[in-house]
Design a protein around this motif. Sequence first.
Motif, short mmCIF file in Angstrom:
data_model
loop_
_atom_site.label_atom_id
_atom_site.label_comp_id
_atom_site.label_asym_id
_atom_site.label_seq_id
_atom_site.Cartn_x
_atom_site.Cartn_y
_atom_site.Cartn_z
N SER A 41 -11.33 47.28 28.28
CA SER A 41 -10.20 47.32 29.22
C SER A 41 -8.87 47.20 28.48
CB SER A 41 -10.32 46.24 30.29
OG SER A 41 -10.31 44.95 29.70
N ASN A 70 -8.24 50.59 26.77
CA ASN A 70 -7.74 51.55 27.76
C ASN A 70 -6.28 51.30 28.11
OD1 ASN A 70 -9.90 53.35 28.32
ND2 ASN A 70 -10.95 51.72 29.42
N SER A 71 -5.93 50.04 28.30
CA SER A 71 -4.55 49.68 28.64
C SER A 71 -3.58 50.06 27.51
CB SER A 71 -4.46 48.18 28.93
OG SER A 71 -3.15 47.81 29.22
N ILE A 88 -4.01 52.33 25.20
CA ILE A 88 -3.93 53.80 25.10
C ILE A 88 -3.00 54.34 26.17
CG2 ILE A 88 -5.25 55.93 25.41
CD1 ILE A 88 -7.58 54.47 23.96
N LYS A 89 -3.08 53.81 27.39
CA LYS A 89 -2.18 54.24 28.47
C LYS A 89 -0.73 53.94 28.14
CE LYS A 89 -5.54 53.95 32.16
NZ LYS A 89 -6.03 53.21 33.32
N GLN A 90 -0.51 52.95 27.28
CA GLN A 90 0.85 52.58 26.86
C GLN A 90 1.23 53.28 25.55
OE1 GLN A 90 1.60 48.30 27.07
NE2 GLN A 90 -0.12 48.14 28.48
N SER A 91 0.51 54.33 25.21
CA SER A 91 0.79 55.19 24.05
C SER A 91 0.52 54.56 22.70
CB SER A 91 2.24 55.69 24.10
OG SER A 91 2.45 56.42 25.28
N VAL A 113 -14.66 55.50 24.44
CA VAL A 113 -13.27 55.68 24.90
C VAL A 113 -12.44 56.36 23.81
CG1 VAL A 113 -11.14 54.45 25.48
CG2 VAL A 113 -13.30 53.77 26.53
N THR A 162 -10.30 60.19 23.13
CA THR A 162 -8.85 60.06 23.02
C THR A 162 -8.29 60.52 21.68
OG1 THR A 162 -9.02 58.10 24.43
CG2 THR A 162 -6.93 58.45 23.34
#
Length: 83
Positions: free
Chosen positions: A35, A38-39, A41-44, A74, A78
């Motif tokens: 988690s 993922n977080s 990665i979402k924040q670049s 994951v 990516t």
Amino acid sequence: MTTSAADGGALLGSTADAIVGCTPLMCAAAFGHVSVVNSLIKQSANVNYVRPRPYGDTCLMRAAKFGRIGVVDVLLRTVDTST
């Protein structure tokens, strides 16, 4: 080895080499925190970052080394394989 909540669950007594030059993404990958990975990665977060010598590893390499299959999955979806 023991962990400390105050240290974000970091292993106490581990060698400094384990974290020298690591990004938050690399640490999350090594400890198998899907988690958090993922977080980040979402924040670049840079999934292709290579830790400086003498280490030369990436977050994918660290996740694989420690058997973090969920994180490996994951990251494989990516990472930029064109470089």
